[in-house]
Design a protein around this motif. Sequence first.
Motif, PDB file in Angstrom:
ATOM      1  N   VAL A   1       0.848  -1.193   0.000  1.00 35.80           N
ATOM      2  CA  VAL A   1       0.000   0.000   0.000  1.00 35.80           C
ATOM      3  C   VAL A   1       0.887   1.249   0.000  1.00 35.80           C
ATOM      4  O   VAL A   1       1.814   1.363   0.796  1.00 35.80           O
ATOM      5  N   VAL A   2       0.583   2.170  -0.904  1.00 35.22           N
ATOM      6  CA  VAL A   2       1.312   3.437  -0.993  1.00 35.22           C
ATOM      7  C   VAL A   2       0.368   4.561  -0.592  1.00 35.22           C
ATOM      8  O   VAL A   2      -0.709   4.707  -1.174  1.00 35.22           O
ATOM      9  N   TYR A   3       0.761   5.335   0.410  1.00 40.69           N
ATOM     10  CA  TYR A   3       0.052   6.543   0.826  1.00 40.69           C
ATOM     11  C   TYR A   3       0.846   7.723   0.287  1.00 40.69           C
ATOM     12  O   TYR A   3       2.079   7.740   0.397  1.00 40.69           O
TER      13      TYR A   3
ATOM     14  N   ALA B   1       3.577   2.274 -10.015  1.00 40.78           N
ATOM     15  CA  ALA B   1       2.353   2.048 -10.781  1.00 40.78           C
ATOM     16  C   ALA B   1       1.331   1.340  -9.898  1.00 40.78           C
ATOM     17  O   ALA B   1       1.692   0.505  -9.064  1.00 40.78           O
ATOM     18  N   ALA B   2       0.076   1.677 -10.075  1.00 40.63           N
ATOM     19  CA  ALA B   2      -1.008   1.081  -9.289  1.00 40.63           C
ATOM     20  C   ALA B   2      -1.273  -0.346  -9.753  1.00 40.63           C
ATOM     21  O   ALA B   2      -1.128  -0.669 -10.929  1.00 40.63           O
ATOM     22  N   ALA B   3      -1.660  -1.198  -8.818  1.00 39.28           N
ATOM     23  CA  ALA B   3      -2.051  -2.573  -9.130  1.00 39.28           C
ATOM     24  C   ALA B   3      -3.498  -2.760  -8.697  1.00 39.28           C
ATOM     25  O   ALA B   3      -4.037  -1.961  -7.933  1.00 39.28           O
TER      26      ALA B   3
ATOM     27  N   TYR C   1      -8.633   3.798  -8.650  1.00 42.81           N
ATOM     28  CA  TYR C   1      -8.633   4.391  -7.324  1.00 42.81           C
ATOM     29  C   TYR C   1      -9.032   5.850  -7.420  1.00 42.81           C
ATOM     30  O   TYR C   1      -8.497   6.585  -8.249  1.00 42.81           O
ATOM     31  N   GLY C   2      -9.954   6.285  -6.583  1.00 40.75           N
ATOM     32  CA  GLY C   2     -10.303   7.692  -6.492  1.00 40.75           C
ATOM     33  C   GLY C   2      -9.340   8.374  -5.531  1.00 40.75           C
ATOM     34  O   GLY C   2      -8.920   7.782  -4.541  1.00 40.75           O
ATOM     35  N   VAL C   3      -8.954   9.604  -5.830  1.00 42.60           N
ATOM     36  CA  VAL C   3      -8.079  10.348  -4.929  1.00 42.60           C
ATOM     37  C   VAL C   3      -8.813  11.583  -4.432  1.00 42.60           C
ATOM     38  O   VAL C   3      -9.710  12.099  -5.088  1.00 42.60           O
TER      39      VAL C   3
ATOM     40  N   GLY D   1      -5.672   4.977 -12.458  1.00 40.65           N
ATOM     41  CA  GLY D   1      -6.040   3.706 -13.073  1.00 40.65           C
ATOM     42  C   GLY D   1      -5.064   2.596 -12.763  1.00 40.65           C
ATOM     43  O   GLY D   1      -3.864   2.828 -12.567  1.00 40.65           O
ATOM     44  N   SER D   2      -5.552   1.381 -12.725  1.00 35.49           N
ATOM     45  CA  SER D   2      -4.716   0.217 -12.490  1.00 35.49           C
ATOM     46  C   SER D   2      -3.629   0.117 -13.555  1.00 35.49           C
ATOM     47  O   SER D   2      -3.891   0.284 -14.746  1.00 35.49           O
TER      48      SER D   2
END
Length: 133
Positions: free
Chosen positions: A40-42, A67-69, A74-76, A95-96
């Motif tokens: 998890v990246v915050y 990069a997102a997985a 994901y909404g920011v 986006g993933s």
Amino acid sequence: ANTLDDYEEGTFTPTWAGYGSSPTITYDFRQGQYVKIGNVVYFQVRMGVGSCSGGSGQLLMGGLPFAAAGIADYGVQIGLSYTWSNGAPYAGILGSGLNYIAMYSSVNSSASYAVTSVGNGGRLWITGFYYVS
């Protein structure tokens, strides 16, 4: 690598870009920080535009450190935005498989925020989190 003892923190340099072509931008400031715990990246971003010209397409905020997985987008959260020339971006979607956030002008995901609306003096603070592989 995805256990709780996998901890990393750092900084990154966020950038504005256009989905069609990128604008020419002079930044007053731009800072990005992240903490990665397991998978998890915050992150948090603070950006200020001095001047902006050109570019085309949807406004993108690039430069995220990973990069997102995952199987979904994901909404920011946009915590604060002001001094934009054509209303401020309202929401963002990561986006993933991507490491940039697409900006939107309303809660309706079909209302993308155009890079030509940035103008001069825009300020933006973003926070969010996402999963990585």
